[in-house]
Design a protein around this motif. Structure first.
Motif, PDB file in Angstrom:
ATOM      1  N   ILE A  96       0.867  -1.186   0.000  1.00  0.00           N
ATOM      2  CA  ILE A  96       0.000   0.000   0.000  1.00  0.00           C
ATOM      3  C   ILE A  96       0.902   1.235   0.000  1.00  0.00           C
ATOM      4  CG2 ILE A  96      -1.771   1.240   1.323  1.00  0.00           C
ATOM      5  CD1 ILE A  96      -2.190  -1.597   2.752  1.00  0.00           C
ATOM      6  N   PRO A  97       0.876   2.020  -1.092  1.00  0.00           N
ATOM      7  CA  PRO A  97       1.804   3.161  -1.121  1.00  0.00           C
ATOM      8  C   PRO A  97       1.364   4.309  -0.212  1.00  0.00           C
ATOM      9  CG  PRO A  97       0.462   3.093  -3.127  1.00  0.00           C
ATOM     10  CD  PRO A  97       0.082   1.878  -2.315  1.00  0.00           C
ATOM     11  N   LEU A  98       2.336   4.942   0.440  1.00  0.00           N
ATOM     12  CA  LEU A  98       2.088   6.207   1.129  1.00  0.00           C
ATOM     13  C   LEU A  98       2.418   7.317   0.134  1.00  0.00           C
ATOM     14  CD1 LEU A  98       3.771   5.499   4.601  1.00  0.00           C
ATOM     15  CD2 LEU A  98       1.497   4.856   3.777  1.00  0.00           C
ATOM     16  N   GLU A  99       2.115   8.540   0.473  1.00  0.00           N
ATOM     17  CA  GLU A  99       2.469   9.656  -0.406  1.00  0.00           C
ATOM     18  C   GLU A  99       3.998   9.756  -0.493  1.00  0.00           C
ATOM     19  OE1 GLU A  99      -0.023  10.893  -2.337  1.00  0.00           O
ATOM     20  OE2 GLU A  99      -0.259  12.878  -1.445  1.00  0.00           O
ATOM     21  N   ALA A 100       4.481  10.218  -1.637  1.00  0.00           N
ATOM     22  CA  ALA A 100       5.925  10.392  -1.799  1.00  0.00           C
ATOM     23  C   ALA A 100       6.398  11.591  -0.975  1.00  0.00           C
ATOM     24  CB  ALA A 100       6.255  10.610  -3.266  1.00  0.00           C
ATOM     25  N   THR A 101       7.626  11.509  -0.500  1.00  0.00           N
ATOM     26  CA  THR A 101       8.234  12.629   0.228  1.00  0.00           C
ATOM     27  C   THR A 101       9.630  12.870  -0.350  1.00  0.00           C
ATOM     28  OG1 THR A 101       8.945  11.012   1.861  1.00  0.00           O
ATOM     29  CG2 THR A 101       7.055  12.329   2.463  1.00  0.00           C
ATOM     30  N   GLN A 102      10.188  14.008  -0.006  1.00  0.00           N
ATOM     31  CA  GLN A 102      11.593  14.265  -0.344  1.00  0.00           C
ATOM     32  C   GLN A 102      12.329  14.640   0.924  1.00  0.00           C
ATOM     33  OE1 GLN A 102      11.453  17.007  -3.863  1.00  0.00           O
ATOM     34  NE2 GLN A 102      12.759  15.431  -4.796  1.00  0.00           N
ATOM     35  N   ASP A 103      13.494  14.000   1.093  1.00  0.00           N
ATOM     36  CA  ASP A 103      14.361  14.241   2.243  1.00  0.00           C
ATOM     37  C   ASP A 103      15.433  15.255   1.817  1.00  0.00           C
ATOM     38  OD1 ASP A 103      15.668  13.919   4.665  1.00  0.00           O
ATOM     39  OD2 ASP A 103      16.546  11.983   4.163  1.00  0.00           O
ATOM     40  N   HIS A 104      16.146  15.792   2.768  1.00  0.00           N
ATOM     41  CA  HIS A 104      17.265  16.710   2.496  1.00  0.00           C
ATOM     42  C   HIS A 104      18.428  16.175   3.314  1.00  0.00           C
ATOM     43  CE1 HIS A 104      13.672  18.863   1.409  1.00  0.00           C
ATOM     44  NE2 HIS A 104      14.384  19.794   0.797  1.00  0.00           N
ATOM     45  N   LYS A 105      19.334  15.450   2.633  1.00  0.00           N
ATOM     46  CA  LYS A 105      20.294  14.614   3.379  1.00  0.00           C
ATOM     47  C   LYS A 105      21.494  15.373   3.920  1.00  0.00           C
ATOM     48  CE  LYS A 105      18.573  10.515   1.861  1.00  0.00           C
ATOM     49  NZ  LYS A 105      18.456   9.130   2.086  1.00  0.00           N
ATOM     50  N   SER A 140       7.057  -7.967   5.196  1.00  0.00           N
ATOM     51  CA  SER A 140       5.875  -7.283   5.731  1.00  0.00           C
ATOM     52  C   SER A 140       6.330  -6.103   6.571  1.00  0.00           C
ATOM     53  CB  SER A 140       4.993  -8.243   6.526  1.00  0.00           C
ATOM     54  OG  SER A 140       5.550  -8.472   7.769  1.00  0.00           O
ATOM     55  N   GLY A 141       5.441  -5.112   6.675  1.00  0.00           N
ATOM     56  CA  GLY A 141       5.788  -3.877   7.390  1.00  0.00           C
ATOM     57  C   GLY A 141       6.105  -2.768   6.403  1.00  0.00           C
ATOM     58  N   PHE A 142       6.731  -1.712   6.910  1.00  0.00           N
ATOM     59  CA  PHE A 142       7.040  -0.574   6.045  1.00  0.00           C
ATOM     60  C   PHE A 142       8.304  -0.871   5.236  1.00  0.00           C
ATOM     61  CE2 PHE A 142       4.379   1.395   9.282  1.00  0.00           C
ATOM     62  CZ  PHE A 142       3.501   2.104   8.472  1.00  0.00           C
ATOM     63  N   LEU A 143       8.247  -0.533   3.961  1.00  0.00           N
ATOM     64  CA  LEU A 143       9.384  -0.713   3.069  1.00  0.00           C
ATOM     65  C   LEU A 143       9.621   0.621   2.360  1.00  0.00           C
ATOM     66  CD1 LEU A 143      11.424  -2.639   1.659  1.00  0.00           C
ATOM     67  CD2 LEU A 143       9.659  -3.076  -0.059  1.00  0.00           C
ATOM     68  N   TYR A 144      10.827   1.130   2.488  1.00  0.00           N
ATOM     69  CA  TYR A 144      11.148   2.482   2.022  1.00  0.00           C
ATOM     70  C   TYR A 144      12.118   2.361   0.854  1.00  0.00           C
ATOM     71  CZ  TYR A 144      14.040   6.828   2.777  1.00  0.00           C
ATOM     72  OH  TYR A 144      14.781   7.963   2.668  1.00  0.00           O
ATOM     73  N   SER A 178      -6.366   9.956   7.285  1.00  0.00           N
ATOM     74  CA  SER A 178      -7.078   8.782   7.806  1.00  0.00           C
ATOM     75  C   SER A 178      -6.366   8.230   9.046  1.00  0.00           C
ATOM     76  CB  SER A 178      -7.160   7.733   6.708  1.00  0.00           C
ATOM     77  OG  SER A 178      -5.863   7.446   6.219  1.00  0.00           O
ATOM     78  N   ASP A 179      -6.966   7.206   9.603  1.00  0.00           N
ATOM     79  CA  ASP A 179      -6.484   6.585  10.834  1.00  0.00           C
ATOM     80  C   ASP A 179      -5.307   5.647  10.520  1.00  0.00           C
ATOM     81  OD1 ASP A 179      -6.293   5.479  13.348  1.00  0.00           O
ATOM     82  OD2 ASP A 179      -8.142   4.281  13.173  1.00  0.00           O
ATOM     83  N   LEU A 180      -4.145   5.942  11.047  1.00  0.00           N
ATOM     84  CA  LEU A 180      -2.972   5.074  10.821  1.00  0.00           C
ATOM     85  C   LEU A 180      -3.238   3.658  11.328  1.00  0.00           C
ATOM     86  CD1 LEU A 180       0.043   4.534  10.117  1.00  0.00           C
ATOM     87  CD2 LEU A 180       0.631   5.475  12.363  1.00  0.00           C
ATOM     88  N   LEU A 181      -3.946   3.560  12.440  1.00  0.00           N
ATOM     89  CA  LEU A 181      -4.205   2.247  13.037  1.00  0.00           C
ATOM     90  C   LEU A 181      -5.012   1.362  12.080  1.00  0.00           C
ATOM     91  CD1 LEU A 181      -3.757   0.588  15.575  1.00  0.00           C
ATOM     92  CD2 LEU A 181      -5.826   1.616  16.544  1.00  0.00           C
ATOM     93  N   ALA A 182      -5.957   1.971  11.354  1.00  0.00           N
ATOM     94  CA  ALA A 182      -6.773   1.194  10.406  1.00  0.00           C
ATOM     95  C   ALA A 182      -5.905   0.669   9.264  1.00  0.00           C
ATOM     96  CB  ALA A 182      -7.910   2.058   9.864  1.00  0.00           C
ATOM     97  N   THR A 183      -4.908   1.434   8.865  1.00  0.00           N
ATOM     98  CA  THR A 183      -3.983   0.954   7.837  1.00  0.00           C
ATOM     99  C   THR A 183      -3.141  -0.183   8.399  1.00  0.00           C
ATOM    100  OG1 THR A 183      -3.949   3.084   6.718  1.00  0.00           O
ATOM    101  CG2 THR A 183      -2.071   1.632   6.304  1.00  0.00           C
ATOM    102  N   LEU A 184      -2.609   0.006   9.599  1.00  0.00           N
ATOM    103  CA  LEU A 184      -1.729  -1.012  10.179  1.00  0.00           C
ATOM    104  C   LEU A 184      -2.463  -2.335  10.387  1.00  0.00           C
ATOM    105  CD1 LEU A 184       0.282   0.997  12.886  1.00  0.00           C
ATOM    106  CD2 LEU A 184       0.949   0.422  10.547  1.00  0.00           C
ATOM    107  N   LEU A 185      -3.681  -2.262  10.924  1.00  0.00           N
ATOM    108  CA  LEU A 185      -4.382  -3.498  11.294  1.00  0.00           C
ATOM    109  C   LEU A 185      -5.152  -4.114  10.135  1.00  0.00           C
ATOM    110  CD1 LEU A 185      -5.793  -2.591  14.833  1.00  0.00           C
ATOM    111  CD2 LEU A 185      -3.764  -3.948  14.273  1.00  0.00           C
ATOM    112  N   ASP A 186      -5.788  -3.268   9.321  1.00  0.00           N
ATOM    113  CA  ASP A 186      -6.703  -3.796   8.298  1.00  0.00           C
ATOM    114  C   ASP A 186      -6.212  -3.541   6.878  1.00  0.00           C
ATOM    115  OD1 ASP A 186      -8.338  -4.327  10.482  1.00  0.00           O
ATOM    116  OD2 ASP A 186      -9.279  -2.345  10.363  1.00  0.00           O
TER     117      ASP A 186
END
Ligand code: AMP
Ligand code: GLY
Length: 405
Positions: A197-206, A257-261, A294-302
């Motif tokens: 499930i993609p999250l919105e793209a971000t840009q970092d400043h390293k 499984s979990g977050f993949l960056y 939206s609710d982060l918990l709903a994404t994590l659990l469902d």
């Protein structure tokens, strides 16, 4: 519902902050947490940072869910240990987390599954790499194996710089990699039951200084704006990068499984992988959580697809004197209570005198606005209320976006 967040940085404060906003009204615990997370629930003191210590903490509060922030516990096998005790935890197993823990493993994985990435040669030692420096095209990227907190990469403009870089890197397997040009994007997905499930793209400043100058850091600021990638680019990344990665991990016997960056370079030939991280980004998460509607918990659990506020968000990191080389600690922080922005704590400590600096990246001042320009203006205005001796921050977070649009 009791939720345990593992970690103590700005990313973990932002995760805990967002979870605390859930309609399910969970009780939030952080291990070990920081003075910022203390205000959201309870911080748990740990004897050490081993997987066993995290499991004991989760059991002590009867955690229904544990969310892991940093990579180290993942690579150490915290998810494997929780699974063997039947406890729910978000994150990859140790074998899947190797996608971050080892750059050499990662590169072999990219090659085996034909994922788009920079051409690279692998070496088992610095001595083995040295004779090849004279025959390379420059600039070249030197990458050392193992976890390096974003500091194991050196870009060398010529052979002299490459020789010096080789001396500076620790003795470990390394890569000499083709230098890619384009917009760098942090593309993070949440993988649940094999579905990404993609999250919105971000840009970092390293880098530490404005204009992408100076040495690399863990990240000096990030912004999240719906325009960083369009729908077509997102679909291309999902099809050519993310889906083949999750399929490849499963085929290789360590399903993710979990977050993949995915750290991506948007080159003229399409998106190319710079690296994977087995977790959310820091400070990307601060900008993401502030914009998630939206609710982060709903994404994590469902696995619910997250929705986003239209307003762009930005997070500006306030770093300690001497960061990244030798951050000074113990400087008293002024003005913490006087900003209208969200201030996520990272390297801070509560003392009888007040909150003091206790790490390289100290705070992440995070705000939004109806436009990226307004988000920047709001955040920088509020940030001016905070000060500590030697405070460093970049003044150009999000300015890349302003230039593009
Ligand atoms: P990494 O830890 O692999 O993400 O590298 C840290 C930073 O170095 C990246 O965020 C990029 O800004 C830069 N970098 C890494 N690899 C390359 C590459 N092949 N070409 C250009 N820049 C790179
Ligand atoms: N901000 C870069 C990282 O989290 O690795």
């Amino acid at each position: 519902m009791n939720i345990l967040v593992i970690g103590s940085g700005g990313r973990e404060h932002a995760i805990a902050w967002k979870l605390a906003l859930s309609p399910a009204k969970p009780n939030i615990y952080c291990a070990p947490g920081n003075p910022g997370t203390a205000g959201l629930g309870s911080n748990l003191t740990l004897p050490d940072s081993s997987p066993a210590a995290y499991l004991a903490a989760a059991e002590s509060i009867q955690a229904d869910l544990t969310v892991v922030g940093p990579e180290r516990p993942l690579v150490d096998g915290v998810v494997d240990l929780f699974h063997s005790h039947g406890k729910l935890i978000i994150g990859p197993t140790a074998s899947a987390a190797r996608i971050e823990g080892s750059k050499v493993f990662c590169k072999s994985f990219f090659e085996r599954h034909a994922l788009p990435t920079a051409a690279a040669r692998k070496f088992t030692s610095r001595a083995e790499a040295r004779p090849h420096l004279s025959s390379l095209g420059y600039p070249v990227v030197l990458k050392t194996d193992g976890l390096a907190a974003g500091k194991g990469v050196i870009i060398a403009a010529n052979e002299t710089e490459a020789l010096a870089a080789l001396q500076a890197l620790p003795e470990a397997p390394l890569l000499l990699e083709e230098f890619l040009t384009g917009e760098e994007v942090s593309f993070i997905v949440y993988v649940k039951d094999g579905r990404a499930i993609p999250l919105e793209a971000t840009q970092d400043h390293k880098t530490i200084h404005d204009g992408d100058q100076g040495p690399n850091t863990g990240g000096m600021g990030a912004y999240c704006d719906g325009r960083i990638l369009n729908a077509q680019q997102t679909a291309l990344i999902m099809d050519t990068v993310i889906e083949p990665t999750t399929a490849g991990m499963s085929a290789d016997g360590h399903p993710y499984s979990g977050f993949l960056y995915a750290g991506l370079m948007m080159t003229s030939e399409g998106p190319k992988l710079l690296e994977y991280n087995a977790r959310l980004g820091d400070p990307e998460t601060q900008a993401l959580m502030h914009r998630m509607d939206s609710d982060l918990l709903a994404t994590l659990l469902d696995g619910a697809t997250p929705t986003w506020k239209p307003d762009p968000s930005i997070c500006v990191v306030l770093a300690a004197h001497g960061y990244p080389a030798t951050p000074r600690t113990g400087d008293l922080i002024h003005g913490l209570g006087s900003t209208a922005c969200e201030v996520f704590h990272a390297g801070t400590k509560a003392t009888p005198q007040g909150i003091v600096t206790a790490g390289g990246r100290v705070l992440g001042v995070t705000g939004r606005g109806p436009t990226l320009e307004a988000a920047r203006a709001n955040t920088y205005r509020e940030l001016a209320n905070i000060s500590f001796d030697g405070m460093q921050y970049r003044t150009d977070i999000g300015a890349k976006g302003l230039k593009r649009w």
